[in-house]
Design a protein around this motif. Structure first.
Motif, PDB file in Angstrom:
ATOM      1  N   ALA A  37       0.964  -1.044  -0.132  1.00  0.00           N
ATOM      2  CA  ALA A  37      -0.343   0.717   0.221  1.00  0.00           C
ATOM      3  C   ALA A  37       0.997   1.122  -0.297  1.00  0.00           C
ATOM      4  CB  ALA A  37      -0.904  -0.115   1.353  1.00  0.00           C
ATOM      5  N   ALA A  38       0.463   2.358  -0.651  1.00  0.00           N
ATOM      6  CA  ALA A  38       1.105   3.661  -0.838  1.00  0.00           C
ATOM      7  C   ALA A  38       2.121   3.098  -1.294  1.00  0.00           C
ATOM      8  CB  ALA A  38       1.259   4.437   0.688  1.00  0.00           C
ATOM      9  N   TYR A  39       3.597   4.535  -0.645  1.00  0.00           N
ATOM     10  CA  TYR A  39       4.999   4.770  -1.327  1.00  0.00           C
ATOM     11  C   TYR A  39       5.864   3.994  -0.911  1.00  0.00           C
ATOM     12  CZ  TYR A  39       2.022   7.126  -4.220  1.00  0.00           C
ATOM     13  OH  TYR A  39       0.800   7.972  -5.102  1.00  0.00           O
ATOM     14  N   TRP A 291       5.398  16.183  -4.796  1.00  0.00           N
ATOM     15  CA  TRP A 291       4.060  16.454  -3.322  1.00  0.00           C
ATOM     16  C   TRP A 291       4.858  17.593  -2.594  1.00  0.00           C
ATOM     17  CZ3 TRP A 291       4.955  15.532   2.255  1.00  0.00           C
ATOM     18  CH2 TRP A 291       4.004  15.576   2.761  1.00  0.00           C
ATOM     19  N   ALA A 327       4.110   5.144  -9.146  1.00  0.00           N
ATOM     20  CA  ALA A 327       3.233   4.542  -8.993  1.00  0.00           C
ATOM     21  C   ALA A 327       2.998   4.739 -10.943  1.00  0.00           C
ATOM     22  CB  ALA A 327       1.925   6.186  -8.847  1.00  0.00           C
ATOM     23  N   GLU A 337      -3.990   0.044 -10.373  1.00  0.00           N
ATOM     24  CA  GLU A 337      -3.662   1.664  -9.379  1.00  0.00           C
ATOM     25  C   GLU A 337      -3.098   0.572  -8.480  1.00  0.00           C
ATOM     26  OE1 GLU A 337      -2.605   4.684 -10.669  1.00  0.00           O
ATOM     27  OE2 GLU A 337      -3.427   3.503 -12.658  1.00  0.00           O
ATOM     28  N   MET A 338      -2.381   1.772  -7.736  1.00  0.00           N
ATOM     29  CA  MET A 338      -2.082   0.995  -5.903  1.00  0.00           C
ATOM     30  C   MET A 338      -3.153   1.250  -5.320  1.00  0.00           C
ATOM     31  SD  MET A 338       1.375   3.629  -5.983  1.00  0.00           S
ATOM     32  CE  MET A 338       1.745   3.733  -4.647  1.00  0.00           C
ATOM     33  N   CYS A 339      -2.938   0.340  -3.932  1.00  0.00           N
ATOM     34  CA  CYS A 339      -3.782   0.219  -3.437  1.00  0.00           C
ATOM     35  C   CYS A 339      -2.975   1.896  -2.584  1.00  0.00           C
ATOM     36  CB  CYS A 339      -3.730  -0.663  -2.107  1.00  0.00           C
ATOM     37  SG  CYS A 339      -4.426  -2.299  -3.161  1.00  0.00           S
ATOM     38  N   PRO A 340      -4.341   2.481  -2.064  1.00  0.00           N
ATOM     39  CA  PRO A 340      -3.660   3.666  -0.503  1.00  0.00           C
ATOM     40  C   PRO A 340      -3.140   3.299   0.782  1.00  0.00           C
ATOM     41  CG  PRO A 340      -6.527   3.718  -0.661  1.00  0.00           C
ATOM     42  CD  PRO A 340      -5.696   2.245  -2.335  1.00  0.00           C
ATOM     43  N   GLU A 341      -2.604   4.737   1.639  1.00  0.00           N
ATOM     44  CA  GLU A 341      -2.180   4.224   2.531  1.00  0.00           C
ATOM     45  C   GLU A 341      -3.928   3.312   3.290  1.00  0.00           C
ATOM     46  OE1 GLU A 341       0.284   4.464   4.588  1.00  0.00           O
ATOM     47  OE2 GLU A 341       0.709   5.536   3.773  1.00  0.00           O
TER      48      GLU A 341
END
Length: 342
Positions: A37-39, A291, A327, A337-341
């Protein structure tokens, strides 16, 4: 190529090196070990193998691990091949700590109380124990942030533990520790280690912040930074000496000639790709805008409008910020798509 682990330290020039390695992975169609999840791999908690996304269909192993993590070597070795190479990067703590402070002023609990102070860094370093709670896991970057990223526990004040053995252990773990102040020399050593072509080292400086009045120039502040971040100072000085030992073995004449070639390549690449120098977020195209934290302005780039399609594709990757590139590669590898946090 063998597996490669890059332990990405905060505010050291690590995003620039990560971009070079992202491009390498994309160009050679290598499999990346991504967070589920996330980065980031649940930072600031130590890395755990269970945090890694499953291999994509058809892949037999991971080639690259490049996302932010807090090093836990045994867990990393459960994920990456046994012969993997390990890289990281360090920067002078007198430059790193103010950058960490500015970037994470609203995120790190020890810094948050000073968010509206007129000279917050100086105020923090005047009495850091007033703000810093070592038991709070969110304070990992508030003291010795590079050592924290590398999995070290500084504990209390300097002394009382065999830090020489800890530094030697890291020296045995990492095949190369790059030094930000000697980034180009470090890159040439990485080129030899990884078997890269010179043109694969092209870069622009990424994730740099717009400089305000530089508090680190205040009298005595640099010494307070060193005293508060004593383990980062020892870490940096140790591996800076290791780097120059490696340069000596590499050969000063050889290094000088290759530095000239690399810097000519960098000048040519920037002249080809960029419509001027770094610009603020208000001037950066949406898809290339880094960001932006609450407490700092992060610079980006605009590409020249007259690029050919092939030039644009290459230059676009050169300036693509970390989160967008992360991403992009995840989507390319997994088709989603990536999973969110969480």
């Amino acid at each position: 190529m063998p597996g490669l682990v890059f332990v990405k330290t905060h505010k050291t020039g690590s995003s620039t090196l990560q971009n070079i390695l992202f491009r390498l992975g994309e160009r050679r169609n290598l499999t990346l070990a991504f967070p589920r999840a996330a980065y980031q791999f649940a930072y600031p908690r130590p890395f755990a193998a269970a945090l890694v996304e499953a291999l994509p269909p058809g892949a037999t192993r991971y080639h690259l691990l490049l996302s932010h993590l807090r090093l836990a070597l045994g867990e990393v070795r459960q994920v990456m091949p046994p012969a993997s190479l390990y890289l990281t990067i360090l920067r002078d703590p007198v430059r790193t700590f103010p950058s960490v402070f500015a970037y994470y002023r609203s995120a790190v609990p020890a810094f948050r109380a000073l968010a509206n102070h007129s000279r917050p860094l100086a105020a923090f370093l005047q009495a850091p124990a007033r703000y810093y709670d070592p038991a709070d896991p969110g304070n990992g970057l508030a003291r010795n942030p590079m050592a924290f990223d590398l999995g070290l526990e500084a504990g209390g004040e300097e002394g009382g533990r065999g830090w020489e053995q800890e530094l030697e252990r890291l020296n045995q773990t990492f095949q190369l520790v790059l030094i930000s102040e000697h980034f180009d020399e470090s890159l040439l050593l990485a080129r030899e280690l990884l078997g890269l072509r010179l043109e694969e080292l092209a870069y622009v400086r990424l994730n740099a912040r717009r400089e305000a009045a530089e508090e680190a120039l205040s009298p005595g502040l640099a010494q307070r930074i060193r005293a508060w971040n004593w383990l980062d100072v020892r870490l940096y000085r140790y591996f800076r000496a290791v780097l120059w030992q490696r340069v000596e073995r590499y050969g000063y004449r050889r290094m000088k000639g290759e530095l000239e070639a690399l810097r000519a390549l960098l000048r040519g690449t920037r002249e080809t790709c960029l419509a001027g120098g770094p610009v603020g977020p208000e001037e950066t195209p949406d898809d290339l805008r880094p960001w932006q934290p609450d407490s700092a302005t992060i610079l980006g780039y605009k590409l020249r409008p007259d690029l050919s399609p092939a030039q644009h594709a290459s230059c676009y990757r050169l300036v693509l910020p970390e989160l967008q590139y992360h991403a992009r590669l995840y989507r390319r590898q997994y088709g989603r798509e990536m999973c969110p946090e969480p």
